[in-house]
Design an enzyme around this catalytic site. Structure first.
Site, short mmCIF file in Angstrom:
data_model
loop_
_atom_site.label_atom_id
_atom_site.label_comp_id
_atom_site.label_asym_id
_atom_site.label_seq_id
_atom_site.Cartn_x
_atom_site.Cartn_y
_atom_site.Cartn_z
N HIS A 235 0.94 -1.13 -0.04
CA HIS A 235 -0.23 -0.02 0.01
C HIS A 235 0.78 1.39 -0.06
O HIS A 235 0.31 2.29 -0.36
CB HIS A 235 -0.79 -0.07 1.31
CG HIS A 235 -0.33 0.33 2.44
ND1 HIS A 235 0.46 -0.67 3.39
CD2 HIS A 235 -0.19 1.62 3.03
CE1 HIS A 235 0.45 -0.01 4.41
NE2 HIS A 235 0.67 1.62 4.42
N ASP A 283 -0.53 -7.57 1.73
CA ASP A 283 0.33 -6.09 1.76
C ASP A 283 1.72 -6.09 1.83
O ASP A 283 2.15 -5.76 2.73
CB ASP A 283 -0.53 -5.42 2.82
CG ASP A 283 -0.22 -3.84 2.70
OD1 ASP A 283 0.32 -3.57 1.73
OD2 ASP A 283 -0.38 -3.25 3.86
N SER A 381 4.30 2.57 8.21
CA SER A 381 3.93 1.48 7.40
C SER A 381 5.06 1.06 6.32
O SER A 381 5.75 1.78 5.95
CB SER A 381 2.66 2.22 6.37
OG SER A 381 1.49 2.52 7.17
#
Length: 435
Positions: A235, A283, A381
């Site tokens: 992502h 992901d 992230s």
């Protein structure tokens, strides 16, 4: 009951005695490959090509000159064993008598434990059996472990190279056995220790001309896994108006330049084929760099977790993310200890998440601090989450990639991480395909 228990122990000792007396390794390896089809833990092809792999340091000739002799005891030997309940092949384990961490593998794949028994009478811990072959707890730091996959072998190579690095500014050799504390990501975190996360990468988005450091916006994190590839969350490459185009390695302060840092452009972004931006599944992505990384004390690839399950109570996240929800980002690399949340609890917490139509899957896990106060946050992230083991003072094993969460450090809101082991085959095919 006593008679039954005695019979069970006798059978276990007989099986172990037989396998350790078997000198034909080729025949055993053939059985090994065939029977692994029916188990959860699989051996890749590369294991067939490497009869002996070493962990941590070079094996001298004296240790390896008579491997077959360690496969058998004397005829009158009595094998001292203890049986660990509920452990399966490939599981994380701890030896009953000294607490050393390891993993459960077939007896003939851990020759050093056998030698320890023959020389010192050291106890052997049995995890389980496969086709009457004992599966024993093999310490992670042992030098004699048969048949490793390529990512495990590369881990050993990278860390052996780091130990041999000559630091020209100090005139000494880096031992890799001690990490030097640093100065004062992550909510509730602390500054990282120097040398503990040399694989940490910051992903950058070039703004304007990109001629100055201020023209780069730093967002997600990542982990260097080979000379040319950085691992991150998928992502991170798809959620913005454009993908990242720069990777910074060897930096602990993003707002400062240093002689140790390396800024390298991204050539190709490889998303996992099952990733869809509309969901949180799969992901994970690999970033191919435009040139090979120069390894140093501050920059070298990560070690990747080799077991299907964590079975450890805590993990350590690292990154340059926000230090509070919607707060300012940290310019200093920080770390935080997080509890591994039971998978059933994780599934229950996220059972109504819209972007998880199938709930939490095997390729995901939760970690955090359920009372609140410690967590990864925005900007973390794509960064790695690690297992730190006492046998490896300065080596952090990447077990997952930071994916998403509800809020930063809120009670009963752990973060969700992509489980690295579920994608290890995919990572190896890309990052180590030249091997």
């Amino acid at each position: 009951m006593i008679i039954l228990w005695s019979l069970i122990v006798h059978l276990q000792l007989t099986c172990l005695h037989l396998i350790l007396q078997t000198p034909n390794l080729e025949a055993l390896d053939a059985l090994e490959i065939i029977n692994y089809q029916t188990t959860k833990y699989t051996i890749p092809e590369v294991w067939k090509e490497q009869p002996v792999a070493t962990i941590g340091e070079d094996v001298d000739d004296q240790d390896t000159e008579d491997e077959e002799s360690y496969l058998k005891f004397g005829d009158d030997a009595e094998v001292r064993t203890s049986v660990s309940e509920g452990l399966h092949e490939g599981a994380f384990c701890r030896r009953s008598f000294d607490g050393r961490s390891g993993y459960c593998i077939l007896a003939y794949q851990c020759l050093h434990v056998i030698r320890e028994y023959r020389v010192h009478g050291t106890r052997i811990d049995i995890c389980t059996h496969r086709n009457n072959v004992p599966v024993i707890c093999c310490p992670l730091a042992d030098k004699h472990v048969l048949a490793q996959r390529i990512s495990a072998t590369k881990c050993q190579e990278y860390n052996a190279a780091a130990r041999r690095l000559h630091l020209t500014d100090t005139g000494r050799t880096f031992s890799g056995k001690q990490c030097v504390p640093s100065v004062p990501l992550i909510v509730g975190g602390t500054p990282t220790r120097h040398g503990l996360f040399p694989h940490m990468a910051a992903l950058g988005w070039t703004q304007g001309s990109g001629s100055k450091d201020q023209d780069i916006k730093w967002g997600c994190g990542g982990a260097l896994v080979s000379e040319l590839y950085v691992l991150t969350a998928a992502h991170c490459a798809t959620s913005g108006s454009k993908p990242p185009d720069m990777v910074r390695l060897g930096a602990r302060q993003l707002n400062e330049t240093s002689a140790t840092q390396q800024d390298i452009k991204i050539l190709i972004i490889v998303l996992h084929p099952k990733y869809r931006s509309s969901a949180y599944y799969h992901d994970i992505a690999l970033l191919k760099l435009t040139r090979r990384v120069k390894f140093s004390e501050q920059v070298r690839p990560a070690c990747l977790w080799q077991l299907p399950e964590l079975q450890i109570p805590t993990v350590v996240a690292a990154g340059w993310g926000r230090t509070e929800f919607l707060g300012a980002k940290s310019n200093a690399l920080r770390q935080v200890d997080l509890d591994v949340v039971p998978q059933m609890t994780c599934k229950q917490i996220y059972r109504k998440e819209r972007r998880l139509p199938r709930g939490i899957i095997e390729g995901q896990f939760c970690a955090g601090y359920l009372p609140g106060g410690r967590d990864t946050c925005q900007g973390d992230s794509g960064g790695p989450i690690h297992a730190l083991l006492p046998e490896y003072n300065c080596v952090a094993f990447v077990v997952g990639i930071t994916s998403f969460g509800k809020f930063c450090a809120a009670p009963n809101a752990p973060g969700v991480y992509t489980r690295l082991y579920s994608y290890l085959d995919w990572i190896e095919k890309i990052a180590f395909k030249q091997h």
